[in-house]
Design an enzyme around this catalytic site. Structure first.
Site, PDB file in Angstrom:
ATOM      1  N   LYS A   1      36.989  61.474  20.043  1.00  0.00           N
ATOM      2  CA  LYS A   1      36.582  60.700  21.220  1.00  0.00           C
ATOM      3  C   LYS A   1      36.547  59.235  20.821  1.00  0.00           C
ATOM      4  O   LYS A   1      36.260  58.901  19.671  1.00  0.00           O
ATOM      5  CB  LYS A   1      35.190  61.136  21.694  1.00  0.00           C
ATOM      6  CG  LYS A   1      34.885  60.759  23.114  1.00  0.00           C
ATOM      7  CD  LYS A   1      35.575  61.736  24.045  1.00  0.00           C
ATOM      8  CE  LYS A   1      35.107  61.673  25.452  1.00  0.00           C
ATOM      9  NZ  LYS A   1      35.466  62.921  26.155  1.00  0.00           N
TER      10      LYS A   1
HETATM   11  N1  GLU Z   1      38.306  63.100  28.549  1.00  0.00           N
HETATM   12  C1  GLU Z   1      38.644  64.454  28.892  1.00  0.00           C
HETATM   13  C2  GLU Z   1      37.618  65.409  28.336  1.00  0.00           C
HETATM   14  O1  GLU Z   1      36.487  65.043  28.071  1.00  0.00           O
HETATM   15  C3  GLU Z   1      40.080  64.814  28.523  1.00  0.00           C
HETATM   16  C4  GLU Z   1      40.449  64.679  27.078  1.00  0.00           C
HETATM   17  C5  GLU Z   1      41.937  64.850  26.803  1.00  0.00           C
HETATM   18  O2  GLU Z   1      42.698  65.145  27.708  1.00  0.00           O
HETATM   19  O3  GLU Z   1      42.304  64.652  25.644  1.00  0.00           O
HETATM   20  O4  GLU Z   1      37.868  66.574  28.209  1.00  0.00           O
END
Ligand code: GLU
Length: 415
Positions: free
Chosen positions: A106
């Site tokens: 993240k």
């Molecule tokens: N931000 C989204 C999540 O929390 C998608 C992450 C992604 O597609 O890599 O799952």
């Protein structure tokens, strides 16, 4: 201690309590608790005023045992490193649970994206990408949108990375615009996936899907699309909320009309519903609650007032661990975040596969494959929860963690 610091501790607390279900050695547990890499950067941006401002940015790669790190980038004024660490760990479990070949990561920048100009936002994004250059890449770590970021921001990241490499690298991010190699259905994938898990829950609980009432907290990408998909399926959306406030109409709210209205006004001002108290949002009598905003929304303070049958966690970590037993005592069926909202990263995986193959799928194919994966994951969790007499959250976490631990054991520790 701020709430956001708690998110990391609460994520660890949940992990620790799941470990008792699994037969893992203490060293493996220690290993899984730690992020693999943490990058913290200071980002100077030349502002429209002519002066320079400095923003703080992070990228955390929690685990890469099952594949390259994967996860979104959040732009929000309340971002903290602890929050990003927690969300990175949740991405590891999420990718493992739906069995896609990624680890978890993240990123985040402490910024309110609505308070800076488009040019400043682009410069900030490009500078952040520059700092990330050695860490990201289609085989290493693949960012995607999250709260406060979107397809345009992914396009800037892809462009900056590609210019540095000297050739176009679409696989470095997912959630791109369709013109640049994005996938059909990615924009609404998190919401569509959540609705697939909800429909599976209604089936196993033998609840008739007609005339069900829904409240949705958050009207960003996940909340607004979830409301629209459920509205199309005949659910009655009776209450909605976002940063501007909360609204209620027991006869139902048309989320398409609301979206149109919000082009030049706020949700709270919507004339076809009455204003409601955002502090008591979860007390609204309804059948289904979809928290689709930020962390720590359903807590020991408000959980006892919830009257819904099902909570479908579109957001990441919307429920605190001390709320879990209260929801359980009140017989509320929780579709946990790592299961419920994993449709987003699942279609990110499809986007990555399509980009690698340079062959793009129809929307129908994307949605069918998404449904298969979401239903399979739902039933695996549901059966495991019945077999081991666990709540859905513990069952999901145990299955996900076991898969990561297995991959780690087989790969071994090297050097
Ligand atoms: N931000 C989204 C999540 O929390 C998608 C992450 C992604 O597609 O890599 O799952």
């Amino acid at each position: 201690m701020s709430t956001k610091q708690n998110v990391w501790e609460m994520t660890l607390e949940r992990l620790d309590s799941t470990m008792s279900v699994l037969d893992l050695k203490p060293g493996v547990i220690k290993y899984l608790r730690e992020p693999r890499r943490i990058l913290e950067v200071s980002l100077p941006v030349k502002m429209d005023s002519g002066d320079i401002d400095i923003f703080k940015g992070y990228r955390v790669q929690h685990n890469t045992n099952r594949g390259p790190a994967k996860g979104g980038i959040r732009y929000h004024q309340d971002v903290t490193l602890d929050e990003i660490k927690a969300l990175a760990m949740l991405m590891t479990w999420k990718c493992s649970l739906v069995n896609i070949p990624f680890g978890g990561a993240k990123g985040g920048i402490i910024v309110d994206p609505l308070k800076i100009s488009k040019r400043e936002l682009e410069n900030l994004t490009r500078r952040y990408t520059y700092e990330l250059l050695p860490f990201i890449g289609p085989e290493k770590d693949i960012p995607a949108p999250d709260v406060g970021t979107n397809a345009q921001i992914m396009a800037w990241i892809m462009d900056t990375y590609s210019i540095a490499k000297g050739y176009m690298v679409p696989g470095v991010v997912t959630g791109k615009p369709i013109t640049l190699g994005g996938s059909q259905g990615r924009e609404e994938a998190t919401s569509r996936g959540a609705v697939y898990t909800l429909l599976s829950a209604l089936k196993v609980l033998e609840i008739d899907a007609s005339n069900l009432t829904v409240t949705v907290q958050g009207f960003g990408n996940v909340g607004s699309n979830a409301a629209k998909i459920m509205y199309d399926l005949g659910f009655k959306i009776i209450a909605l909320s976002d940063v501007s406030g909360a609204i209620l109409n027991r006869n139902g709210i048309d989320p398409y009309k609301l979206s149109d209205y919000m082009k030049d006004s706020t949700l709270a001002e919507y004339p076809e519903a009455e204003k409601a108290d955002p502090g008591k949002f979860f007390e609204t009598k309804c059948d289904i609650i979809v928290p689709a905003a930020l962390e720590n929304q359903i807590t020991a303070k408000n959980a006892a007032h919830i009257k819904a049958k099902i909570i479908a966690e579109g957001a990441n970590a919307p429920t605190t661990p001390d709320a879990d037993p209260i929801l359980k005592d009140n017989n509320i069926f929780v579709i946990p975040d790592i299961l419920c909202n994993s449709g987003g990263v699942t279609v990110s995986y499809f986007e990555w596969v399509q980009g690698n193959d340079a062959y793009f799928w129809s929307k129908r194919k994307v949605n069918l494959q998404l449904r298969d994966i979401m239903e399979k994951a739902f039933y695996e969790v549901y059966e495991f929860s019945n077999k081991r007499k666990l709540g859905m959250r513990s069952a999901a976490l145990a299955l996900a963690v076991a898969r990561v631990a297995e991959a780690m054991k087989i790969r071994g520790i090297y050097p």
